[in-house]
Enzyme design. Structure first.
Site, PDB file in Angstrom:
ATOM      1  N   ASP A  11     -48.364  -2.289  72.437  1.00  0.00           N
ATOM      2  CA  ASP A  11     -49.179  -1.656  73.306  1.00  0.00           C
ATOM      3  C   ASP A  11     -48.011  -0.682  73.889  1.00  0.00           C
ATOM      4  OD1 ASP A  11     -51.219  -0.865  75.394  1.00  0.00           O
ATOM      5  OD2 ASP A  11     -49.746  -2.260  76.768  1.00  0.00           O
ATOM      6  N   ASP A  13     -48.493   1.507  77.682  1.00  0.00           N
ATOM      7  CA  ASP A  13     -48.251   1.523  79.017  1.00  0.00           C
ATOM      8  C   ASP A  13     -48.397   0.031  79.401  1.00  0.00           C
ATOM      9  OD1 ASP A  13     -48.497   4.111  79.403  1.00  0.00           O
ATOM     10  OD2 ASP A  13     -50.893   4.114  79.265  1.00  0.00           O
ATOM     11  N   ASP A 172     -50.354  -5.734  77.252  1.00  0.00           N
ATOM     12  CA  ASP A 172     -50.066  -6.434  78.701  1.00  0.00           C
ATOM     13  C   ASP A 172     -51.617  -6.683  79.247  1.00  0.00           C
ATOM     14  OD1 ASP A 172     -50.869  -3.442  78.894  1.00  0.00           O
ATOM     15  OD2 ASP A 172     -49.922  -3.563  80.719  1.00  0.00           O
TER      16      ASP A 172
HETATM   17  O1  LIG Z   1     -54.047   4.610  78.819  1.00  0.00           O
HETATM   18  C1  LIG Z   1     -54.439   3.536  79.350  1.00  0.00           C
HETATM   19  O2  LIG Z   1     -55.292   3.202  80.129  1.00  0.00           O
HETATM   20  C2  LIG Z   1     -53.728   2.449  78.939  1.00  0.00           C
HETATM   21  O3  LIG Z   1     -52.764   2.486  77.775  1.00  0.00           O
HETATM   22  P1  LIG Z   1     -52.115   1.167  76.876  1.00  0.00           P
HETATM   23  O4  LIG Z   1     -53.127   0.941  75.713  1.00  0.00           O
HETATM   24  O5  LIG Z   1     -50.800   1.894  76.311  1.00  0.00           O
HETATM   25  O6  LIG Z   1     -51.828   0.095  78.031  1.00  0.00           O
HETATM   26 MG   LIG Z   2     -51.158  -1.706  78.484  1.00  0.00          MG
END
Ligand SMILES: O=C(O)COP(=O)(O)O
Ligand SMILES: [Mg+2]
Length: 238
Positions: A11, A13, A172
């Site tokens: 992942d 973010d 996360d």
């Molecule tokens: O853009 C988002 O809400 C989260 O992005 P992610 O899947 O990289 O955690």
């Molecule tokens: Mg994330």
């Protein structure tokens, strides 16, 4: 089965990059443009995980701007401001580069599966220096589905020419846990990210193995492989 046949999907973010400061700034600039007061960074960070449309919807609801403000107009404002803030205030988390280096040395194939839109994802991965580690990137608008659906994970494996049964996800949030379970992949959750409503104690986190750093992954995966080999031997001798 060698490590080179295995995919580690990661992942973005809250797992690779601490991007919340950029997202919070863009969301608060969007609120400013709509004539509303900013929200605390912790509140907005708690809205990250299900992609931009959900983030914007949650921000508007928290400010009692829904349904008066048109969601698409607000999304347009967010995207415009995020183009300016993306990669400016956040940082790559400690242990990420070490972890990616070690995984690559051990022969794992690496991919990124994020709900962030593709254009912003590619920019962030490029300026943070992480792009060269990732063989494939499946973003929030790459295909018709986002996490928590299994499809983005399965798509990443297909792109890498790997059986999804050989994949694991490192993420996360509860969204990552749900997507991994839907794709029948083991899931590892970093303790430092943006877990979403209910935090790490939430029911949605059940089934995850928690880690403090991506650098722990090579040892955990090799322990899992040994365990798998032992149970295969046991099965075949029964
Ligand atoms: O853009 C988002 O809400 C989260 O992005 P992610 O899947 O990289 O955690
Ligand atoms: Mg994330």
């Amino acid at each position: 089965m060698g490590a080179h046949e295995r995919a580690v999907l990661i992942d973005l973010d809250g797992t690779l990059v601490d991007s919340a400061p950029d997202i919070v700034e863009a969301a608060n600039r969007m609120l400013g443009a709509l004539g509303a007061a900013p929200l605390p960074s912790k509140t907005i960070s708690g809205f990250i995980g299900n992609g931009v449309p959900t983030l914007v919807r949650r921000v508007l609801a928290a400010c009692s701007l829904a349904p008066a403000v048109d969601e698409e107009r607000a999304q347009g404002l967010f995207h415009r401001h995020y183009e300016d803030t993306n990669g400016r205030f956040g940082n790559v988390f400690p242990g990420v580069v070490e972890g990616l280096d070690a995984l690559r040395r051990a022969g794992y194939r690496l991919g990124c599966v994020t709900n962030k839109p593709e254009k912003a994802t590619n920019f962030l991965l490029a300026i943070s220096g992480l792009a060269p580690y990732l063989e494939t990137v499946v973003a929030g608008d790459t295909i018709a589905y986002m996490k928590p659906y299994a499809e983005p994970l399965l798509h990443a494996c297909r792109e890498m020419g790997l059986d999804p049964a050989l994949g694991v996800l490192v993420g996360d949030s509860a969204v990552d846990v749900a997507a991994a379970l839907a794709a029948q992949m083991p899931v590892y959750i970093v303790r430092y990210g943006y877990p979403g409503p209910g935090g790490h104690a939430a029911v949605g986190m059940r089934g995850a193995v928690f880690i403090d750093s991506l650098a722990e992954m090579p040892a955990l995966l090799s322990a899992r492989a040994k365990l798998g080999a032992v149970s295969e031997v046991r099965y075949s001798s029964e």
